[in-house]
Enzyme design. Structure first.
Site, mmCIF file in Angstrom:
data_model
loop_
_atom_site.group_PDB
_atom_site.id
_atom_site.type_symbol
_atom_site.label_atom_id
_atom_site.label_comp_id
_atom_site.label_asym_id
_atom_site.label_seq_id
_atom_site.Cartn_x
_atom_site.Cartn_y
_atom_site.Cartn_z
ATOM 1 C CG ASP A 81 -2.024 1.127 0.970
ATOM 2 O OD1 ASP A 81 -2.490 1.552 -0.274
ATOM 3 O OD2 ASP A 81 -2.429 1.658 2.194
ATOM 4 C CB SER A 122 -22.436 -25.612 2.304
ATOM 5 O OG SER A 122 -22.499 -24.247 1.538
#
Length: 541
Positions: free
Chosen positions: A207, A401
């Site tokens: 960054d 799931s």
């Protein structure tokens, strides 16, 4: 906030590494002895950083050890035992930074506090832990912010670090009033030297931008300090990362393609060099997506003003740092040996055109305005809103799931009554589905929907606009902008006119709501439109 060597809150960067590689295990560059034996064993930067943390924790207090903290994984300790906490320097959704004073020595430092309740999942906790490890690992480097201590109590994690009272990198350029290629070369030499150190120690910053380089003091010879390692990662040679992280103007094309390494840092510095010399970014457009398209094309303008007056050496270095092919891009070491950047090199000591300095002033001023607006928007996001997104995922994930498909996402959001367009949902899925398998998991969903449903929504932009529009007239005037930026600690009298001029498209001397929205959405400072794991510490300024 430009006043302390910290970027503010915590950043999220998960599942970065190529499958089959170690997420936070850099190359073995050091050695360590075992039980005093002369025999040397490989020791990775991550392991050394962890050892440094443990040693610091062991020596920081003679008191009996407290309970083990779940974030730093060492005995909890009250930061106020060692430091007195002073005035607030910056605030955002995920944390707050205060001035602090060491009780024994009187030294002034900065204390960044991250609320543990905001660490929503294991990935968030891992990211804070890794940020601390990296800062410990880089400790002692003269041009990198020094982490003095990391503390954890029942409710918070506190990072105590150097106080940078000299402001941002742009401040030094603008304050001097004149600017030469040689001055730009000196700045770049310091920045590339810092990045060379990071890379040689097995760390990618991810960054890099001018705002993340601060001056230790207001003196003319004050050292430059790299800060904000919230998105940084350890790396091994050849390791591939896939998270799209960073700030829009500075993101490398291979990051957008989700296949990158340390070369991405060099691209970001190349963008900075272009800005230092021209006063504007090389890839400029009306929206983030358009900026990203321009980055992927990789065509840089070295013909328009002021480039005809810029030396051939500077243009050669820009081209080589902004080579769209990361394998052909210069390394940090090669940049430092380029003739233009050397201390007694080819960079001419002739003032650049005034237009460059004026552009830099305007570019920095608009960043400050956006920082203030983002801070207001951050305050709109409550913990309850985030919890609601978690419940939403549970309701969509009918088979429990832990993953949902695009169709499940569309159907589930429709049943929830959440107003996403099909295009927004497809963008969400594409951004969140890092491995390209057509499904997103729980953590990806929460982080992505926080951005899509909260950060850029009309009601939050309007709330931010109302903050600046003090008299509810429907317009932001020069006086109102001055007052708001003073409240946020971002005020600079010389910049107000530039802010108004840039945002005021109809030239009536004030900013209406449509102009404000256009300004906020034009070349936004962070890659949130494509990055579901949004840069949280951008909201703590």
């Amino acid at each position: 906030m430009g006043q302390c060597c910290t970027g503010g809150g915590k950043a999220v960067a998960g599942d970065e590494a190529e499958p089959g590689t170690s997420k936070a295990a850099p190359p073995s560059r050091g050695t360590s002895s075992k039980n005093g034996s002369a025999k040397q064993q490989p020791c990775s930067p991550a392991a050394k950083a962890a050892a440094t943390e443990a040693a610091a924790a062991a020596s920081s207090s003679k008191k009996p050890a407290g309970p083990i903290g779940e974030v730093l994984e060492r005995p909890m300790e009250e930061v106020r035992t060692t430091y007195s906490i002073g005035k607030e320097l910056g605030r955002g959704q995920f944390g707050v930074t205060h001035l602090c004073t060491h009780k024994a020595t009187g030294e002034k430092l900065a204390c960044k506090t991250i609320a543990k309740r905001k660490l929503a999942n294991k990935e968030d906790v891992d990211d804070v832990r890794r940020e601390v490890q990296i800062m410990h690992h880089l400790s002692g480097q003269p041009n990198i912010v020094d982490l003095r201590g990391a503390y954890e109590d029942k409710h918070n994690v506190h990072l105590v670090m150097e106080l940078c009272a000299g402001g941002e990198l742009f401040d030094r350029i603008i304050a001097r009033g004149h600017y030469t290629e040689r001055a730009a070369a000196a700045l770049l030499r310091a920045i590339v030297g810092i990045v060379h150190t990071c890379h040689s120690m097995g760390v990618i910053h991810r960054d890099l931008k001018p705002e993340n380089f601060l001056l230790l003091s207001k003196g003319d010879d004050a050292p430059l300090k790299a800060t904000d390692f919230g998105l940084s990662v350890f790396f091994k040679e050849g390791e591939v990362f896939r998270d799209i992280v960073g700030s829009a103007y500075y993101i490398a094309p291979e990051v957008l393609k989700r296949k990158y390494g340390p070369e991405a840092d060099i691209w970001s510095i190349g963008v900075m060099l272009y800005i230092f010399l021209a006063g504007v970014p090389p890839f400029w457009a009306e929206s983030e997506n358009a900026i990203f398209t321009a980055i992927l094309r990789g065509q840089i303008d070295l013909a328009s003003e002021p480039w005809p007056k810029i030396s051939s050496g500077a243009k050669d270095l820009v081209r080589k740092m902004l080579n769209i092919n990361p394998k052909e891009r210069l390394t940090a070491f090669q940049v430092l040996n380029h003739p233009w950047i050397k201390e007694d090199g080819d960079a001419p000591d002739v003032p650049l055109d005034n237009v460059v300095l004026n552009r830099l002033k305007q570019f920095r001023a608009m960043n400050q305005f956006k920082k203030a607006a983002l801070r207001i928007i951050a305050g709109c996001l409550s913990e309850e809103e985030i919890k609601g997104l978690k419940e939403m995922f549970k309701n969509i994930d009918k088979d429990n799931s832990g993953t949902i498909t695009l169709e499940e996402l569309k159907n589930g959001l429709a049943k929830q009554g959440t107003k996403f367009s099909d295009n927004e949902i497809e963008q969400l899925m594409e951004a969140a589905d890092a491995d390209g398998n057509g499904i997103i998991d729980y953590e990806e969903f929460v982080t992505a929907t926080v951005h899509m449903n909260k950060m850029d929504r009309e009601e939050h932009l309007y709330t931010a606009f109302q903050y600046f529009d003090k008299d509810n007239s429907g317009y932001i005037t020069k006086e109102e902008l001055e007052q708001a930026l003073k409240e946020q600690g971002l005020y600079d009298a010389n910049e107000i006119k530039d802010v108004i001029t840039d945002a005021d498209s109809n030239n009536d001397g004030r900013i209406d709501y449509s102009e404000f929205v256009a300004m906020m959405r034009k070349g936004s400072g962070c890659a949130e439109a494509t990055n579901p794991k949004k840069k949280r510490r951008d909201l703590v300024l």
